[in-house]
Design a protein around this motif. Structure first.
Motif, PDB file in Angstrom:
ATOM      1  N   SER A 252     -10.288  86.320 -26.833  1.00  0.00           N
ATOM      2  CA  SER A 252     -10.798  86.863 -25.585  1.00  0.00           C
ATOM      3  C   SER A 252     -12.346  86.394 -25.274  1.00  0.00           C
ATOM      4  CB  SER A 252     -11.031  88.327 -25.623  1.00  0.00           C
ATOM      5  OG  SER A 252      -9.688  88.823 -25.924  1.00  0.00           O
TER       6      SER A 252
ATOM      7  N   GLU B  33      -2.985  91.969 -35.128  1.00  0.00           N
ATOM      8  CA  GLU B  33      -2.448  92.204 -34.052  1.00  0.00           C
ATOM      9  C   GLU B  33      -3.912  92.054 -32.943  1.00  0.00           C
ATOM     10  OE1 GLU B  33       0.009  92.716 -32.292  1.00  0.00           O
ATOM     11  OE2 GLU B  33       1.417  92.308 -34.345  1.00  0.00           O
ATOM     12  N   GLY B  34      -3.425  91.667 -31.838  1.00  0.00           N
ATOM     13  CA  GLY B  34      -4.617  91.512 -30.788  1.00  0.00           C
ATOM     14  C   GLY B  34      -5.386  90.084 -30.634  1.00  0.00           C
ATOM     15  N   PRO B  35      -6.316  89.892 -29.831  1.00  0.00           N
ATOM     16  CA  PRO B  35      -7.127  88.781 -29.748  1.00  0.00           C
ATOM     17  C   PRO B  35      -8.332  88.798 -30.551  1.00  0.00           C
ATOM     18  CG  PRO B  35      -7.418  90.283 -27.779  1.00  0.00           C
ATOM     19  CD  PRO B  35      -6.278  90.751 -28.502  1.00  0.00           C
ATOM     20  N   VAL B  36      -8.806  87.817 -30.984  1.00  0.00           N
ATOM     21  CA  VAL B  36     -10.127  87.663 -31.499  1.00  0.00           C
ATOM     22  C   VAL B  36     -11.058  87.086 -30.522  1.00  0.00           C
ATOM     23  CG1 VAL B  36      -8.995  87.007 -33.798  1.00  0.00           C
ATOM     24  CG2 VAL B  36      -9.603  85.098 -32.041  1.00  0.00           C
TER      25      VAL B  36
ATOM     26  N   GLY C 119      -7.571  90.073 -20.142  1.00  0.00           N
ATOM     27  CA  GLY C 119      -6.178  90.095 -20.478  1.00  0.00           C
ATOM     28  C   GLY C 119      -5.249  89.151 -19.531  1.00  0.00           C
TER      29      GLY C 119
ATOM     30  N   SER D 237      -4.154  85.202 -18.924  1.00  0.00           N
ATOM     31  CA  SER D 237      -4.206  83.971 -19.336  1.00  0.00           C
ATOM     32  C   SER D 237      -4.988  83.005 -18.620  1.00  0.00           C
ATOM     33  CB  SER D 237      -2.827  83.405 -19.696  1.00  0.00           C
ATOM     34  OG  SER D 237      -2.759  81.987 -20.159  1.00  0.00           O
TER      35      SER D 237
ATOM     36  N   GLU E 192      -8.196  83.794 -22.469  1.00  0.00           N
ATOM     37  CA  GLU E 192      -7.602  84.921 -21.371  1.00  0.00           C
ATOM     38  C   GLU E 192      -9.164  85.579 -21.208  1.00  0.00           C
ATOM     39  OE1 GLU E 192      -5.417  88.001 -23.519  1.00  0.00           O
ATOM     40  OE2 GLU E 192      -7.423  88.975 -24.360  1.00  0.00           O
TER      41      GLU E 192
END
Length: 342
Positions: A139, A23-26, A109, A111, A106
Motif C-alpha cells: 500500500s 494477511e493484508g498489504p504491507v 485498494g 491495483s 495499490e
C-alpha cells in the motif's frame, strides 16, 4: 497466501515447504511477517539454508529494444543448519524489513498493475530449490497518498504505472529500479503537457518526489521532457495544504525546468543482461541551481479516498493486462527468472 511445493532437490518423498504471509498489504519501510512451514519427507534431510527473496518485474531498455526482466531486490535469511527428521513438522517465523523504496502496488485498494512477489529458496542435500512465487501487495505511504490525492483534486487522471530498471541521478535512490506513475493532465493543461510521471523515492525521514513532464511543442519547436525534484518529510504530511503544494510543483515544472532531449542526462537505464551504464548527474534548473525544494505550508490535506485520483477505463485495462501476465509468473512459470536476476 500460501504456496506448497515438493522440494525437487530430493525428488519424490522429499520434504515440502509452505510459506504463509500475514494477511493484508504491507507498507514501504514496514515489516513483512509470516511463517515458513517445513514438512519432513520419507527420510531425514539436512536443511542448510532457507532464504526469502523479494522480486519485481521491471521494464528495461537496451540499445536494441525494450524488454521485461525480474529483479531480486531484497533477501532475508530465515534459518538453516539443522536436520529435518522424516515426517517432522517445523515452523520458522520470519519478520522481513521491506525497503522504503519498495513500489506501491495499490492505491486505496485499487491495483496499479505493479507486479511484486515473494519466493522461498531452500538449500538441502547440496542443492538449492526455489519455490513458487507468492504475490506481494504494498500500500501507499501517507505522503504518496497525499501527493496523488492532490493531483486528483487538481483534475489529473491515472494512466498507468510501471517499474523502470535504472537509476535517477542526483537522488538518494537505493534500489536498482524506480516506479513511474503516469498521470494525464486536466483540460486546462492539455495544450501544454501530454503527461506527468511521478516517482517516489521514500526513506525513513521522508520522500523525494521526482516529476517528469512530457511537454507539448509550440509553433517554433517540438516537445521535450522537463524534470524537477522536491523533498517532503513524513512529519510534514499532516500540516501541508497539498492541493496548493502540488499546484506549485506543477507550475514550477512546466515553467522553469530544463529541457532534456533524452533521459540520459538524468536517468540511467541498465540492461539486466549487462551493458548498462550509471549516470550520476544531478538535476538542475535553467539557472544551474539544484532543485531540492523542502516542502513547507499551512493547512491540512484531507484524503478523498479512491475517488481522489481519477482512475479511467484505460488505466484499468492496463492494470488488468499486467496482472494477467503475472498470473503465469505466480503459478510457477519461471522461464527466464533465474537468468534475469543477476
Amino acid at each position: 497466501m500460501v504456496f506448497k511445493r515438493l522440494l525437487g532437490a530430493l525428488g519424490a518423498g522429499g520434504p515440502s515447504v509452505d510459506t504463509v504471509l500475514a494477511e493484508g498489504p504491507v507498507l514501504p519501510g514496514g515489516t513483512l511477517t509470516g511463517e515458513v512451514r517445513l514438512g519432513g519427507g520419507e527420510a531425514r534431510a539436512r536443511v542448510e539454508d532457507i532464504t526469502l527473496e523479494l522480486l519485481a518485474r521491471v521494464e528495461a531498455e537496451s540499445e536494441e529494444d525494450e524488454h521485461e526482466g525480474v529483479v531480486v531486490f531484497e533477501r532475508h535469511h530465515v534459518g538453516g543448519d539443522f536436520t529435518l527428521e522424516a515426517g517432522e513438522e517445523r515452523v520458522l517465523p520470519f519478520a522481513l524489513a521491506v525497503p522504503w523504496e519498495t513500489p506501491t502496488t495499490e492505491l486505496y485498494g485499487q491495483s496499479l498493475g505493479i507486479v511484486l512477489g515473494v519466493r522461498t529458496e531452500v538449500a538441502l542435500g547440496g542443492a538449492r530449490d526455489k519455490g513458487d512465487l507468492d504475490p506481494l501487495v504494498v500500500s501507499a505511504l501517507p505522503v504518496q497518498e497525499a501527493v496523488l490525492d492532490a493531483f486528483g483534486r487538481l483534475g489529473w487522471g491515472f494512466r498507468s504505472a510501471d517499474l523502470e530498471l535504472g537509476r535517477i541521478g542526483g537522488t538518494g535512490q537505493r534500489l536498482p529500479f524506480y516506479q513511474e506513475i503516469e498521470l494525464t493532465p486536466p483540460p486546462a493543461l492539455a495544450h501544454a503537457v501530454n503527461e506527468v510521471e511521478v516517482t517516489f523515492l521514500a526513506s525513513a525521514t521522508g520522500a523525494e518526489v521526482v516529476l517528469e513532464a512530457d511537454k507539448r511543442g509550440g509553433l517554433l519547436g517540438g516537445g521535450h521532457d522537463a524534470l524537477t525534484r522536491f523533498t517532503v518529510a513524513h512529519a510534514d504530511v499532516p500540516a501541508l495544504d497539498w492541493a496548493s503544494e502540488v499546484d506549485g510543483w506543477i507550475t514550477h515544472l512546466l515553467e522553469h525546468s530544463s529541457a532534456y532531449g533524452d533521459h540520459g542526462s538524468y536517468y540511467s537505464h541498465a540492461d539486466p543482461y549487462g551493458g548498462g551504464h550509471t549516470d550520476h548527474h544531478d538535476h538542475t534548473d535553467h539557472h544551474g541551481h539544484t532543485d531540492h525544494h523542502e516542502s513547507r505550508g499551512a493547512g491540512r490535506a484531507v484524503l478523498a479516498g479512491a475517488a481522489g485520483l481519477a482512475v479511467g477505463a484505460a488505466g484499468g485495462l492496463v492494470a488488468a493486462e499486467v496482472i494477467d501476465e503475472a498470473g503465469d509468473w505466480f503459478e510457477g512459470d519461471e522461464g527466464s527468472e533465474d537468468g534475469d536476476e543477476e
